[in-house]
Motif scaffolding. Structure first.
Motif, PDB file in Angstrom:
ATOM      1  N   THR A  48     -76.626  14.015  30.465  1.00  0.00           N
ATOM      2  CA  THR A  48     -76.528  13.458  29.341  1.00  0.00           C
ATOM      3  C   THR A  48     -75.735  13.890  28.312  1.00  0.00           C
ATOM      4  O   THR A  48     -75.575  15.166  27.967  1.00  0.00           O
ATOM      5  N   THR A  85     -75.269  12.797  24.966  1.00  0.00           N
ATOM      6  CA  THR A  85     -75.629  12.535  23.535  1.00  0.00           C
ATOM      7  C   THR A  85     -77.166  12.651  23.286  1.00  0.00           C
ATOM      8  O   THR A  85     -77.776  13.046  24.349  1.00  0.00           O
ATOM      9  N   PHE A  86     -77.459  12.717  21.981  1.00  0.00           N
ATOM     10  CA  PHE A  86     -78.915  13.083  21.520  1.00  0.00           C
ATOM     11  C   PHE A  86     -79.332  11.709  20.501  1.00  0.00           C
ATOM     12  O   PHE A  86     -79.426  12.155  19.692  1.00  0.00           O
ATOM     13  N   ASN A  87     -79.367  10.780  21.223  1.00  0.00           N
ATOM     14  CA  ASN A  87     -79.862   9.431  20.238  1.00  0.00           C
ATOM     15  C   ASN A  87     -81.236   9.067  20.207  1.00  0.00           C
ATOM     16  O   ASN A  87     -81.596   8.456  19.231  1.00  0.00           O
ATOM     17  N   THR A 121     -86.312  13.250  25.602  1.00  0.00           N
ATOM     18  CA  THR A 121     -85.630  13.782  26.655  1.00  0.00           C
ATOM     19  C   THR A 121     -85.585  12.417  27.698  1.00  0.00           C
ATOM     20  O   THR A 121     -86.604  12.091  28.384  1.00  0.00           O
ATOM     21  N   GLU A 154     -77.592   6.148  25.535  1.00  0.00           N
ATOM     22  CA  GLU A 154     -77.163   7.500  25.590  1.00  0.00           C
ATOM     23  C   GLU A 154     -75.930   7.415  26.486  1.00  0.00           C
ATOM     24  O   GLU A 154     -75.787   6.433  27.242  1.00  0.00           O
TER      25      GLU A 154
END
Length: 99
Positions: A48, A50-52, A56, A90
């Motif tokens: 992953t 990104t952190f959208n 998790t 993501e």
């Protein structure tokens, strides 16, 4: 000699968590830009980028071949509770290599 390819995909999960082994009806097909040589074993490493979303995202890979693979987000936990499996978009980067 090893061959390596990389790429990325925008992926989201609008479906319930998948718990039945082999059920790939909610997976997305990724096709390699160039097929790997016939008869080679290929491994895929997803990550992953990104952190959208607040939870998790789990990433599931299935059916890796010389031409591509199937991928799905399978969010397992949302805080202390079991997730409904849904997750926002993501960016998932991947690296595929022969072994």
């Amino acid at each position: 000699m090893s061959f390596i390819q990389t790429g990325k995909i925008e992926l989201r999960s609008d479906n319930a968590i998948e718990t039945t082994g082999g059920n790939t009806s909610t997976f997305t097909r990724v096709t390699f830009p160039t097929p790997f040589p016939s008869g080679t074993d290929v491994v895929v490493f997803p990550l992953t980028q990104t952190f959208n979303g607040p939870e998790t995202p789990g990433i599931r890979i299935h059916e890796v071949t010389t031409t591509g693979f199937l991928i799905r987000m399978n969010e397992v936990f949302a805080g202390a509770a079991k997730s409904d499996g849904k997750h926002t978009t993501e960016t998932i980067g991947w690296l595929a290599s022969t072994v």
